[in-house]
Design an enzyme around this catalytic site. Structure first.
Site, PDB file in Angstrom:
ATOM      1  N   GLU A   1      -2.247   8.078  -5.091  1.00  0.00           N
ATOM      2  CA  GLU A   1      -2.439   7.530  -6.436  1.00  0.00           C
ATOM      3  C   GLU A   1      -3.861   7.637  -6.963  1.00  0.00           C
ATOM      4  OE1 GLU A   1      -3.332   2.812  -5.857  1.00  0.00           O
ATOM      5  OE2 GLU A   1      -1.321   3.472  -5.336  1.00  0.00           O
TER       6      GLU A   1
ATOM      7  N   HIS B   1      -0.130   0.418  -9.762  1.00  0.00           N
ATOM      8  CA  HIS B   1      -0.892  -0.516  -8.924  1.00  0.00           C
ATOM      9  C   HIS B   1      -1.359  -1.715  -9.753  1.00  0.00           C
ATOM     10  CE1 HIS B   1      -3.149  -0.409  -4.858  1.00  0.00           C
ATOM     11  NE2 HIS B   1      -2.919  -1.653  -5.206  1.00  0.00           N
TER      12      HIS B   1
ATOM     13  N   ARG C   1       0.850  -1.189   0.000  1.00  0.00           N
ATOM     14  CA  ARG C   1       0.000   0.000   0.000  1.00  0.00           C
ATOM     15  C   ARG C   1       0.887   1.240   0.000  1.00  0.00           C
ATOM     16  NH1 ARG C   1      -4.669  -1.363  -1.721  1.00  0.00           N
ATOM     17  NH2 ARG C   1      -5.668   0.418  -0.712  1.00  0.00           N
TER      18      ARG C   1
END
EC number: 1.1.1.28
Length: 330
Positions: A264, A296, A235
């Protein structure tokens, strides 16, 4: 017929979601929008909802869902820090996630991107593009079997990552508040600082919570072995990004690979081609020669996507039918 809204639909997910609906006799409606204050009113006539949030869900969504008789939100990721679990519980909303959808996929990604830095691929590529084909000490590497790898977080993904590194013959240290007794090939340490102090590669696999927030900041980087490589496919909030950049710039870290970034939400999964990015820190990460940034995407395999689609829908239907589900978080 039971009706479930499938928010945050990607093109490649639509057919999977609709096929699940046919098999389970559920009317599934897909939408590219995310659940938010602006879209929650679309759920007035629905029984359940699944979504893939990245940013924090607004507080006014929970009471609205309750007023519409919706009892759950099924998040289609392992991470769930975008939800206020206590507020959701207050409004009788069950929050669920998909804790395991393809840990091997993320592990493979974490190792492969680390190897790019180990073998100096970014430097080699820049040299070749400049037509410099010489062999220099700056691009010499050492084999992984002669390295120590620190795995921070040995849940499903961390364990899978550790097993891959073990296959290379690396020495593996680890930290987890709840050690996995089955991982007898690695050595658990009493703290993160102890686990990383001799590590050539540090691989992060911890959830986002109060304990892990900015776990890797200047203080932690002071305990890193000079020239180490850091990989974060966990994360974004686990890392203090400006401190990370400083650690790479001053040589504390040889390089870093970042698949998650704490700010993000506005950018990752969206197309910003020919648009101005206002986030100067993100731009600094992207433009840095020794930092690899990916959006991601470590999880992104056909198996993982299928499991996320079905995992979210299964959880939503379970709460609709029984009031709870196996992956309930609150």
């Amino acid at each position: 017929m039971t009706k479930i809204m499938f928010f945050g639909t990607r093109d490649y997910e639509k057919e999977m979601a609709l096929n699940w609906g046919k098999k389970n006799n559920v009317e599934v409606t897909t939408s590219k929008e995310l659940l938010s204050s602006a879209t929650v009113d679309q759920l007035k006539d629905y029984d359940g909802v699944t979504t893939m949030q990245f940013g924090k869900l607004e507080n006014d969504v929970y009471p609205k869902l309750e007023s519409y008789g919706i009892k759950q939100i099924a998040q289609r990721t392992a991470g769930f820090d975008m939800y206020d679990l206590d507020l959701a519980k207050k409004h009788n909303i069950v929050i669920s996630n998909v804790p395991s959808y393809s840990p091997e996929t993320i592990a493979e990604y974490s190792v492969s991107i680390a190897l790019q830095l180990v073998r100096r691929f970014p430097d080699i590529e820049r040299r070749v593009q400049a037509h410099d084909f010489t062999w220099q000490a700056e691009i010499m590497s050492k084999p992984v079997k002669n390295m120590t790898v620190a795995i921070i977080g040995t849940g499903r993904i961390g364990a899978a990552t550790a097993k891959i590194y073990a296959g290379f013959g690396a020495t593996i240290t680890a930290y987890d508040a709840y050690p996995n007794k089955d991982l007898d090939f690695l050595t658990y340490k009493d703290s993160v600082k102890e686990a990383i102090k001799d590590a050539d590669i540090i691989s992060l696999h911890v959830p986002a919570n109060k304990e892990s927030y900015h776990l890797f900041d200047k203080t932690m980087f002071d305990h890193v072995k000079k020239g180490a490589i850091l990989v974060n496919a966990a994360r974004g909030a686990v890392i203090n990004t400006p401190d990370l950049i400083d650690a790479v710039n001053d040589g504390t870290l040889l390089g870093a690979a970042i698949d998650t970034y704490e700010n993000e939400a506005a950018y990752f999964t969206n197309d910003w081609t020919n648009k101005d990015i206002d986030d100067k820190t993100l731009l600094e990460l992207i433009e840095h020669e020794r930092i690899l940034v990916t959006p991601h995407i470590a999880f992104f395999s056909d198996e993982a996507v299928q499991n996320l689609v079905e995992g979210g829908l299964n959880a939503a239907l379970s709460v609709i039918n029984t009031g709870t589900c196996e992956t309930r978080l609150n």
